[in-house]
Design a protein around this motif. Structure first.
Motif, PDB file in Angstrom:
ATOM      1  N   LEU A 172     -10.633 -29.554  57.607  1.00  0.00           N
ATOM      2  CA  LEU A 172     -12.426 -29.050  56.969  1.00  0.00           C
ATOM      3  C   LEU A 172     -11.926 -28.125  56.323  1.00  0.00           C
ATOM      4  O   LEU A 172     -12.956 -27.764  55.208  1.00  0.00           O
ATOM      5  N   ALA A 173     -11.052 -27.071  56.707  1.00  0.00           N
ATOM      6  CA  ALA A 173     -10.478 -26.198  55.685  1.00  0.00           C
ATOM      7  C   ALA A 173     -10.018 -26.505  55.096  1.00  0.00           C
ATOM      8  O   ALA A 173     -10.658 -25.913  53.871  1.00  0.00           O
ATOM      9  N   GLY A 175     -10.784 -29.085  53.511  1.00  0.00           N
ATOM     10  CA  GLY A 175     -12.119 -30.032  52.388  1.00  0.00           C
ATOM     11  C   GLY A 175     -12.770 -28.802  51.538  1.00  0.00           C
ATOM     12  O   GLY A 175     -13.489 -29.125  50.484  1.00  0.00           O
ATOM     13  N   PHE A 176     -13.315 -27.628  51.916  1.00  0.00           N
ATOM     14  CA  PHE A 176     -13.982 -26.684  52.121  1.00  0.00           C
ATOM     15  C   PHE A 176     -13.257 -25.754  50.495  1.00  0.00           C
ATOM     16  O   PHE A 176     -13.080 -25.904  49.033  1.00  0.00           O
ATOM     17  N   ASP A 177     -11.651 -25.689  51.121  1.00  0.00           N
ATOM     18  CA  ASP A 177     -11.543 -24.471  50.150  1.00  0.00           C
ATOM     19  C   ASP A 177      -9.983 -24.757  49.847  1.00  0.00           C
ATOM     20  O   ASP A 177      -9.152 -24.155  50.840  1.00  0.00           O
TER      21      ASP A 177
ATOM     22  N   VAL B 107     -15.385 -23.307  44.633  1.00  0.00           N
ATOM     23  CA  VAL B 107     -15.912 -24.062  45.314  1.00  0.00           C
ATOM     24  C   VAL B 107     -17.211 -24.915  45.939  1.00  0.00           C
ATOM     25  O   VAL B 107     -17.601 -24.860  45.117  1.00  0.00           O
ATOM     26  N   PHE B 111     -20.649 -27.601  50.667  1.00  0.00           N
ATOM     27  CA  PHE B 111     -20.034 -28.071  51.993  1.00  0.00           C
ATOM     28  C   PHE B 111     -21.519 -27.669  52.944  1.00  0.00           C
ATOM     29  O   PHE B 111     -21.960 -26.988  52.816  1.00  0.00           O
ATOM     30  N   MET B 121     -13.168 -19.304  59.125  1.00  0.00           N
ATOM     31  CA  MET B 121     -12.002 -19.851  58.175  1.00  0.00           C
ATOM     32  C   MET B 121     -10.864 -18.991  58.189  1.00  0.00           C
ATOM     33  O   MET B 121     -10.218 -18.731  57.923  1.00  0.00           O
ATOM     34  N   HIS B 124      -8.155 -18.730  60.367  1.00  0.00           N
ATOM     35  CA  HIS B 124      -7.743 -19.878  61.029  1.00  0.00           C
ATOM     36  C   HIS B 124      -6.259 -20.142  61.253  1.00  0.00           C
ATOM     37  O   HIS B 124      -5.035 -20.439  62.369  1.00  0.00           O
ATOM     38  N   ARG B 173     -14.856 -13.503  54.596  1.00  0.00           N
ATOM     39  CA  ARG B 173     -13.701 -14.088  54.989  1.00  0.00           C
ATOM     40  C   ARG B 173     -12.207 -13.201  54.540  1.00  0.00           C
ATOM     41  O   ARG B 173     -11.781 -13.758  55.641  1.00  0.00           O
TER      42      ARG B 173
END
Lengths: 400, 275
Positions: A172-173, A175-177, B107, B111, B121, B124, B173
């Motif tokens: 997912l990460a 896919g987004f950016d 981006v 989404f 994120m 992560h 983020r």
């Protein structure tokens, strides 16, 4: 008959096939969602079409070695090798030439598929190996599927789901950016490779059930369907799994009652029905909801304009506005405001004045950005804030 | 040109014992960096050093290689030659110490995610593949949102955000990465005045905590107010140092060429002096 098939009452074998297909459908929907979010849906088309020469060559090799040409794991291995080669060629073209991805995919897809068809034709003219039915890899057929095949497909699908569960976060990460994902230490190339591997696994597992021509539909349609229902990525993945599983299950069950029908097209039609229903009915992004929202929005705009006109004593020329105000008891048909209309009009005017004051005050920066000429001020500010705002209003308008 | 990496680097090899060394290594050190797209160099033999705890603007005309320089530092584009060190270490050993705010337009905001998902994120790296998301992770993400004034937007769909709000979410983020060096690519591009103020306040806070800020910046009129150091680039490094020394009409002429008239620069400096 169809009900018996759907409720798994057509015997052990048919039930096993239906369950295997369902697991495959779930795996396809889930995997396809990540591919869709990575905006690489088209790649799955190349992956699937590039399996064909490998399937044909594997058949020939197995017959030449004196074995059963339609041995499923053998065909799968051939399929995986040749679609892997196709992916390598696409990657090489992107790196070494100035072709764009869609052009590279188109070239590889058609050349590999053409080569595969030639090989299949050669096989047709061979005299041994029970070649009849090999063309079912094109459109899928569960009719002649063995119990062991169903087990392979079900187990493979379950393994794919396990891998997706493990890799969901980085996929997912990316896919987004993908840049940000790389900065946080994700190996983007490796995640993309893993994603392609999963797509390839689903394709290879699906060659007998859905067929390689249509497997792309089982990867993408469920994802697109699910996207209509939710704005949450993981929920979308789950819903896509549901849609894919349901479609594959229906396809396998119907196929069990009518063995002459190819399974792939039935599965695709089932998933299309789900998609069409979603497109019309989904609450957030569906067509009906969208239409209703547009109508409601149009009314809000006209109501507001009409009320402001009433408040300022201006004539209302637009018939739609007039009819709306009359129907809601705000004005008489001749354009004169009723009691309720005058109150609502005064409120609208006050709202505008308060918004104007708020927008002139830099302290309200973010709130001011929510001004759309329609939103009542009390939905964005507390009563205390409104009272504070009113102190800066010109007196005449400050009195509600 | 003197390559800053060719000087003796006793400090950088002794990680963990920084306290005993006289001066800490630079937060960012670039030596002889060349990046090309195809056969066109975008960054050519650039040297750069950013001391820890400072705030630096990377400034130059469009296409001068500002964003590419940042991307090369982060390993997002592969340089043809040159070396990058973060806190005296290669990137692979300094990933935990660097945060990134990319350009907002890089981006797809359609989404399927809400604001808190995006901020998470930033965690992560810490979460890895297997660790479960815990309440304390959510609390930390929320705290980062609060820092940029977006705590009320946690469950808002990202597609519904304004440009300024998107930029704040990206900054939140990066804050979640809890790094020592923040690299920002045009953080003020296309945002409202309130957001610009909020972002610069957060950056100045970070600097006050001893963290290092490097931002690609395009608005010449605010450099003096926002930054203490500036790095002027147009494919090659033009000038670097304290804003007061570098922000001169002759330097800007060299970077921008004919695109920036003498009068414009003079006007800007006058406006700057007045404010």
């Amino acid at each position: 008959m169809i009900w018996q098939a759907l409720s798994l009452q057509l015997g052990y074998n048919a039930s096993l096939v239906a369950i295997g297909a369902t697991i495959l459908g779930i795996a396809a929907g889930v995997t396809g969602s990540f591919l869709f979010l990575r905006k690489r849906a088209l790649v799955s088309d190349a992956v699937s079409h590039a399996t064909l020469p490998g399937i044909g060559l594997a058949f020939i090799a197995m017959v030449a070695l004196g074995g059963e040409g339609r041995f499923l794991p053998g065909l799968m291995l051939g399929a995986a090798l040749s679609s892997g080669l196709g992916l390598l060629v696409i990657g090489w073209m992107l790196r070494r030439t100035r072709l764009t991805e869609d052009a590279a995919i188109g070239a590889v897809l058609s050349v590999f598929f053409g080569a595969g068809i030639v090989i299949l034709t050669v096989i047709q003219s061979m005299q041994s190996g029970r070649q009849a039915g090999l063309e079912s890899v094109l459109l899928g057929s569960t009719a002649g599927m063995l119990r062991s095949d169903a087990l392979v497909i079900g187990t493979g699908g379950a393994l794919v789901l396990l891998a997706v569960l493990l890799l969901r976060r980085p996929m997912l990460a990316v896919g987004f950016d993908s840049d940000f994902a790389a900065v946080t230490g994700t190996n983007v190339a490796r995640i993309d490779l893993a994603m392609m591997g999963l797509v390839m696994a689903v394709t290879v597992l699906g060659i007998t059930t859905v067929g390689l021509v249509l497997i792309v539909a089982l990867l993408i349609i469920p994802a697109v369907t699910a996207r209509l229902w939710t704005d949450n990525a993981l929920r979308m993945v789950a819903l896509a799994g549901l849609a894919g599983g349901l479609s594959a299950y229906i396809g396998a069950a119907v196929s069990a009652t009518a063995p002459a029908l190819p399974t792939g097209p039935i599965i695709v039609l089932a998933s299309f029905v789900l998609f069409a229903l979603s497109l019309a009915l989904a609450p957030a992004r569906g067509g009906v909801a969208l239409l209703l929202r547009q109508i409601r929005f149009r009314r809000r705009v006209h109501r507001r304009q009409g009320l402001l006109a009433l408040a300022l004593g201006q004539p209302i020329h637009e018939p739609f506005t007039m009819a709306l105000l009359a129907r809601e008891g705000m004005a008489r048909p001749d354009g004169v405001a009723t009691e309720a209309g005058r109150a609502a009009a005064a409120k609208a005017l006050l709202d505008e004045a308060r918004w104007a004051a708020l927008r002139g005050d830099p302290a309200h920066g973010l709130t001011a950005s929510r001004y759309d000429g329609l939103t009542p001020i009390e939905t964005v500010l507390t009563p205390d804030q409104i009272a504070e705002l009113d102190r800066h209003l010109p007196r005449a308008q400050g009195v509600a | 040109m003197v390559n800053p990496l060719s000087s003796p680097r006793a400090v950088s090899r002794t990680d963990g014992v920084v306290a005993t060394t006289p001066t800490p290594p630079p937060a960012l050190e670039v030596g002889g960096l060349t990046v090309a797209y195809g056969e066109k160099p975008v960054v050519f033999s650039v040297d750069m050093a950013v001391a820890q705890g400072t705030m630096t603007a990377i400034v130059g005309p469009n296409g001068a290689g500002k964003s590419t320089l940042l991307k090369a530092v982060l390993g997002l584009v592969k340089p043809l030659s040159g070396e990058v060190r973060l806190f005296g270490l290669p990137l692979s050993r300094a990933r935990d110490r660097v945060a990134y705010v990319p350009q907002r337009a890089s981006v797809d905001w359609d989404f399927p995610a809400c604001v808190i998902d995006v901020v998470l994120m930033g965690l992560h790296r810490e979460l890895g593949l297997l660790r479960r998301l815990r309440p304390e992770h959510l609390a930390r993400a929320r705290a980062c949102l609060a820092r940029v004034g977006m705590e009320d937007f946690a469950s808002r769909q990202i597609g519904q955000l304004s440009g300024g709000q998107q930029q704040r979410v990206f900054l939140a983020r990066a804050l979640a990465q809890s790094a020592d060096l923040y690299l920002l690519d045009e953080p003020f591009a296309g945002v409202d005045a309130a957001t610009e103020k909020a972002i610069i306040a957060v950056l100045k806070d970070l600097r006050a905590e001893g963290r290092t800020i490097v931002a690609v910046h395009h608005d010449l009129s605010t450099i003096r107010a926002y930054f203490e150091h500036m790095f002027l680039i147009n494919m090659r490094a033009i000038a670097a140092g304290p804003v007061a020394e570098v922000f001169t009409s002759s330097n800007l002429q060299r970077a921008y060429g004919g695109r920036l008239g003498e009068a414009q620069v003079a006007g800007m400096q006058a406006a700057d002096a007045a404010s």
